[in-house]
Motif scaffolding. Sequence first.
Motif, PDB file in Angstrom:
ATOM      1  N   GLN A  56      -7.313   1.923  15.638  1.00 21.11           N
ATOM      2  CA  GLN A  56      -6.772   2.374  14.358  1.00 21.11           C
ATOM      3  C   GLN A  56      -6.355   1.142  13.553  1.00 21.11           C
ATOM      4  OE1 GLN A  56      -6.025   5.411  13.024  1.00 21.11           O
ATOM      5  NE2 GLN A  56      -6.780   6.672  14.672  1.00 21.11           N
ATOM      6  N   PRO A  57      -6.553   1.187  12.240  1.00 24.99           N
ATOM      7  CA  PRO A  57      -6.093   0.054  11.420  1.00 24.99           C
ATOM      8  C   PRO A  57      -4.574   0.006  11.393  1.00 24.99           C
ATOM      9  CG  PRO A  57      -6.867   1.837  10.032  1.00 24.99           C
ATOM     10  CD  PRO A  57      -7.168   2.233  11.453  1.00 24.99           C
ATOM     11  N   LYS A  58      -4.020  -1.197  11.298  1.00 23.11           N
ATOM     12  CA  LYS A  58      -2.569  -1.354  11.191  1.00 23.11           C
ATOM     13  C   LYS A  58      -2.098  -1.081   9.776  1.00 23.11           C
ATOM     14  CE  LYS A  58      -1.893  -4.637  14.902  1.00 23.11           C
ATOM     15  NZ  LYS A  58      -1.261  -5.878  15.297  1.00 23.11           N
ATOM     16  N   THR A  70      -1.936  -3.129  -2.521  1.00 21.16           N
ATOM     17  CA  THR A  70      -0.796  -2.665  -1.742  1.00 21.16           C
ATOM     18  C   THR A  70      -1.322  -2.006  -0.485  1.00 21.16           C
ATOM     19  OG1 THR A  70       0.484  -2.270  -3.755  1.00 21.16           O
ATOM     20  CG2 THR A  70       1.232  -1.150  -1.754  1.00 21.16           C
ATOM     21  N   LEU A  71      -0.792  -2.424   0.656  1.00 19.11           N
ATOM     22  CA  LEU A  71      -1.212  -1.873   1.944  1.00 19.11           C
ATOM     23  C   LEU A  71      -0.035  -1.189   2.615  1.00 19.11           C
ATOM     24  CD1 LEU A  71      -3.314  -4.912   3.202  1.00 19.11           C
ATOM     25  CD2 LEU A  71      -4.176  -2.766   2.233  1.00 19.11           C
ATOM     26  N   ILE A  72      -0.319  -0.060   3.253  1.00 16.10           N
ATOM     27  CA  ILE A  72       0.689   0.762   3.903  1.00 16.10           C
ATOM     28  C   ILE A  72       0.627   0.541   5.406  1.00 16.10           C
ATOM     29  CG2 ILE A  72       1.508   3.132   4.238  1.00 16.10           C
ATOM     30  CD1 ILE A  72       1.538   2.077   1.271  1.00 16.10           C
ATOM     31  N   ASP A  73       1.780   0.334   6.035  1.00 11.29           N
ATOM     32  CA  ASP A  73       1.872   0.185   7.489  1.00 11.29           C
ATOM     33  C   ASP A  73       1.696   1.565   8.132  1.00 11.29           C
ATOM     34  OD1 ASP A  73       2.953   0.094  10.167  1.00 11.29           O
ATOM     35  OD2 ASP A  73       3.925  -1.791   9.629  1.00 11.29           O
ATOM     36  N   VAL A  74       0.583   1.758   8.811  1.00 11.23           N
ATOM     37  CA  VAL A  74       0.228   3.062   9.382  1.00 11.23           C
ATOM     38  C   VAL A  74       1.235   3.508  10.436  1.00 11.23           C
ATOM     39  CG1 VAL A  74      -1.525   4.316  10.709  1.00 11.23           C
ATOM     40  CG2 VAL A  74      -2.218   2.753   8.907  1.00 11.23           C
ATOM     41  N   ASN A  75       1.667   2.611  11.309  1.00 13.47           N
ATOM     42  CA  ASN A  75       2.598   2.994  12.374  1.00 13.47           C
ATOM     43  C   ASN A  75       3.923   3.502  11.813  1.00 13.47           C
ATOM     44  OD1 ASN A  75       0.851   2.385  14.504  1.00 13.47           O
ATOM     45  ND2 ASN A  75       1.440   0.235  14.458  1.00 13.47           N
ATOM     46  N   VAL A  76       4.453   2.806  10.813  1.00 10.88           N
ATOM     47  CA  VAL A  76       5.721   3.213  10.203  1.00 10.88           C
ATOM     48  C   VAL A  76       5.544   4.553   9.485  1.00 10.88           C
ATOM     49  CG1 VAL A  76       7.450   2.612   8.462  1.00 10.88           C
ATOM     50  CG2 VAL A  76       6.568   0.855   9.999  1.00 10.88           C
ATOM     51  N   ALA A  77       4.457   4.694   8.727  1.00  8.33           N
ATOM     52  CA  ALA A  77       4.215   5.940   7.991  1.00  8.33           C
ATOM     53  C   ALA A  77       3.998   7.105   8.954  1.00  8.33           C
ATOM     54  CB  ALA A  77       3.018   5.774   7.060  1.00  8.33           C
ATOM     55  N   ASP A  78       3.225   6.886  10.016  1.00  9.68           N
ATOM     56  CA  ASP A  78       3.000   7.949  11.010  1.00  9.68           C
ATOM     57  C   ASP A  78       4.321   8.391  11.634  1.00  9.68           C
ATOM     58  OD1 ASP A  78       0.258   8.070  10.616  1.00  9.68           O
ATOM     59  OD2 ASP A  78      -0.238   6.963  12.453  1.00  9.68           O
ATOM     60  N   ARG A  79       5.178   7.426  11.998  1.00  5.34           N
ATOM     61  CA  ARG A  79       6.477   7.770  12.590  1.00  5.34           C
ATOM     62  C   ARG A  79       7.331   8.569  11.609  1.00  5.34           C
ATOM     63  NH1 ARG A  79       6.372   2.531  14.771  1.00  5.34           N
ATOM     64  NH2 ARG A  79       7.860   1.817  13.213  1.00  5.34           N
ATOM     65  N   PHE A  80       7.312   8.168  10.337  1.00  7.16           N
ATOM     66  CA  PHE A  80       8.088   8.891   9.341  1.00  7.16           C
ATOM     67  C   PHE A  80       7.619  10.342   9.238  1.00  7.16           C
ATOM     68  CE2 PHE A  80       8.265  10.581   5.016  1.00  7.16           C
ATOM     69  CZ  PHE A  80       9.634  10.717   4.887  1.00  7.16           C
TER      70      PHE A  80
END
Length: 79
Positions: free
Chosen positions: A16-18, A54-64
Amino acid sequence: MQNKMPMERRSITERQPKMISVSDALDRYGIGRTKLYALIGDGRIRAVKLGMKTLIDVNVADRFFDSLPTLSEMNEDPS
């Protein structure tokens, strides 16, 4: 005879992309651009700039999004 990609190369490309673009995040989470930027502004979702992008942090967004209550949890009677 097919050329097979080495195992270590395959595992890197299949991960998965970061970070994902804002457009990809909108599709992934099914929210609007204004809501995404509000979540970034509130510090709930982490974003970084790479040049103009602008790039979104997938791990942080998924956790949210995983932490949000379900409708049934919101409708439970606390008594």
